[in-house]
Design a protein around this motif. Structure first.
Motif, mmCIF file in Angstrom:
data_model
loop_
_atom_site.group_PDB
_atom_site.id
_atom_site.type_symbol
_atom_site.label_atom_id
_atom_site.label_comp_id
_atom_site.label_asym_id
_atom_site.label_seq_id
_atom_site.Cartn_x
_atom_site.Cartn_y
_atom_site.Cartn_z
ATOM 1 N N ARG A 122 2.261 1.799 -3.400
ATOM 2 C CA ARG A 122 1.254 2.375 -4.289
ATOM 3 C C ARG A 122 1.102 3.869 -4.049
ATOM 4 O O ARG A 122 0.976 4.653 -4.978
ATOM 5 N N ALA A 123 1.091 4.237 -2.754
ATOM 6 C CA ALA A 123 0.933 5.654 -2.417
ATOM 7 C C ALA A 123 2.119 6.457 -2.931
ATOM 8 O O ALA A 123 1.968 7.581 -3.408
ATOM 9 N N LEU A 124 3.313 5.859 -2.859
ATOM 10 C CA LEU A 124 4.500 6.546 -3.371
ATOM 11 C C LEU A 124 4.390 6.718 -4.883
ATOM 12 O O LEU A 124 4.648 7.799 -5.431
ATOM 13 N N ARG B 198 0.830 -1.207 0.000
ATOM 14 C CA ARG B 198 0.000 0.000 0.000
ATOM 15 C C ARG B 198 0.862 1.254 0.000
ATOM 16 O O ARG B 198 0.593 2.215 -0.712
ATOM 17 N N ILE B 199 1.936 1.223 0.793
ATOM 18 C CA ILE B 199 2.823 2.386 0.841
ATOM 19 C C ILE B 199 3.471 2.608 -0.526
ATOM 20 O O ILE B 199 3.576 3.737 -1.006
#
Lengths: 269, 251
Positions: free
Chosen positions: A214-216, A211-212
């Motif tokens: 993807r956020a990046l 998830r991190i």
């Protein structure tokens, strides 16, 4: 607070010092990282049994920590945490090398000198590294490494590691709390449960990392962190680098403690 | 053409473990529209948002952002124009300070450093978080984290704002502030939420997802009064549209 939580808060406290006001914090990260690297090389370059010539090197971590207002206790506590591992490395020396040392007390062998030397080097280099992180922050250290020419992928690893530590820690803390609340008085820390605890932690952090990531990506991340604002290498930095390099050369080439000793004895005699 | 247009055409997506998430979803959102994406848990809302932002690529059908279909080669342009705010702000906030986090996107876009500072100021001001600039993100309250996460996306100046459950974990005041921020954002918005009151206040149009398909698509105020539809989609009529339990008025 759980044990994981405490460890996490401790790590955090060290990092937080980096954003405090202090003369060591105000120095450019590149100067601090460079000098710390030279310090490590200088300390490592002594022969195996060197003890007294190493002593003057205490000045660097002590000065850096003092200028950054890092309490001695915080550094010492972290040194103690790593001590068992160092003892494991150093302990065989007195048993393997029983050559008597000329001019020393009976029973003091070259092996014991090596043992003390290893412990001393560990204390010196580890406390310098801790003082560096406490006055610069891991992200600052990573940025300085990048600016000093360390390849970007390695720098990105350091940045991701520093952030992932707190992410992983927070995940572990939540799981530990949930488990403790349901272990009805028993500690619930039996070995057989540790396996499934760690397995779940791995899977959860894996999903979290996805998830991190993807956020990046959603914010235009292309594999390396954008270089933050370049700091200023000014007169203070030049003085810091040259001063300490000069001191390290002096400490390395001249045995300062015995020189001082001879001076003192000579003066008395 | 407008880069604020968002369209889905026959989207299908199945997770690697075989779970179907979307089974043929189509809609078209034009410039300036605010659209709520509602549906029960597991209806496919989050997957749809990830597809809109290019975080996932469709297995069938396509997503259009502006006139571009989202493909690996258009991803950089898509990420520039679509700002995705994640459900958990902790997934989004990554840097040692809030200011660094807000600067992360613009720096990746290659914005010059002076302009980055300006963008950070503007974005933090938009969400009323100027005072948080120097704080480490993991030490903020849930409401502060949410505002910081919004700022990290606003600083990239997206044409389309996509939010996943923006009001989850917020206290009433935090939620009220969020609604004000969302209403002030005049570009295209897509908000996936269970909070139908929030949908009612911030979005003129609603798309109801059910079992991976579009069950209904129309004006929010109208759909929220359709009890049969809401029941079928696992939702219930927002309190503000119910009769007052004390006096029997309203609705």
């Amino acid at each position: 607070m759980s044990r994981v939580g405490e460890a996490l808060a401790g790590l955090d406290a060290l990092e937080l010092r980096a954003s405090a006001d202090g003369s060591a914090q105000a120095l450019d990260a590149r100067a601090k990282v460079g000098v710390t690297l030279l310090f490590t090389v200088a300390v490592a370059s002594f022969p195996a049994g060197a003890v007294s010539p190493l002593l003057p090197f205490v000045a660097f971590p002590a000065a850096l920590a003092a200028a950054g207002r890092v309490p001695f206790r915080e550094v010492a506590r972290r040194l103690l945490l790593a001590l068992p591992f160092v003892l494991l490395v150093a302990l065989p020396a007195p048993f393997l090398d029983r050559t008597p040392l000329p001019g020393a007390l009976p029973g003091v062998t070259a092996g014991w000198a090596t043992f003390v030397s290893v412990l001393l080097r560990f204390a010196l280099t580890a406390s310098a590294a801790l003082a560096l992180v406490a006055t610069t922050g891991l992200i600052g250290v990573a940025a300085a490494l990048g600016a000093l020419g360390v390849p970007r992928p390695l720098v990105t690893q350091v940045v991701l590691l520093s952030r992932s530590l707190s992410v992983l820690g927070a995940e572990a803390e939540r799981m530990e709390r949930a488990r403790d609340l349901r272990s009805s008085g028993r500690r619930g820390r039996e070995l057989k449960r540790a396996g499934s605890f760690l397995g779940t932690l791995l899977l959860r952090s894996w999903e979290r990392a996805e998830r991190i990531h993807r956020a990046l990506l959603a914010r235009g991340f292309t594999g390396s962190f954008p270089a933050p604002r370049p700091g200023r290498m000014g007169g203070r930095e030049a003085l810091f680098v040259l001063g300490w390099c000069g001191a390290f050369v002096l400490f390395r080439l001249a045995d300062v403690p015995s020189l001082l000793g001879r001076l003192l004895v000579g003066g008395l005699g | 053409m407008s880069h604020h247009l968002v369209a889905a055409e026959g989207l299908r997506y199945r997770y690697p473990d075989g779970t179907p998430a979307l089974a043929g979803v189509s809609f078209r959102i034009v410039h300036g529209e605010s659209v709520a994406l509602v549906g029960a848990s597991g209806a496919g809302k989050s997957t749809l948002l990830l597809l809109l932002a290019g975080s996932l690529l469709p297995q069938e059908g396509r997503v259009l952002i502006g006139d571009f279909p989202v493909t690996p080669s258009t991803l950089p342009a898509v990420r520039r124009s679509v700002g995705l705010v994640f459900q958990d702000p902790d997934d989004q906030l990554f840097c040692p300070t809030v200011a660094d986090d807000v600067a992360f996107g613009p720096r990746n876009l290659g914005v010059p450093e002076e302009a980055v500072a300006e963008r950070v100021r503007t974005a933090l001001a938009k969400v009323g978080a100027e005072a948080l600039a120097k704080r480490p993100p993991h030490r903020l309250s849930a409401g502060e984290k949410r505002r910081a996460a919004l700022a990290t996306v606003l600083s990239m100046d997206p044409g389309v704002l996509v939010l996943d459950e923006p009001s989850s974990g917020l206290d009433p005041r935090g939620r009220r502030q969020l609604i004000a921020i969302l209403t002030a954002f005049t570009h295209t918005k897509v908000v996936a939420t269970h909070d139908l009151e929030l949908a009612l206040e911030t979005c003129a149009r609603t798309i109801v997802l059910s079992k991976g398909t579009v069950r209904a698509d129309g004006p929010t105020a109208e759909l929220m009064r359709d009890d049969a539809l809401l029941e079928e989609a696992g939702l219930e009529r927002p309190a503000s549209l119910r009769r007052c339990p004390a006096c029997g008025e309203g609705a």
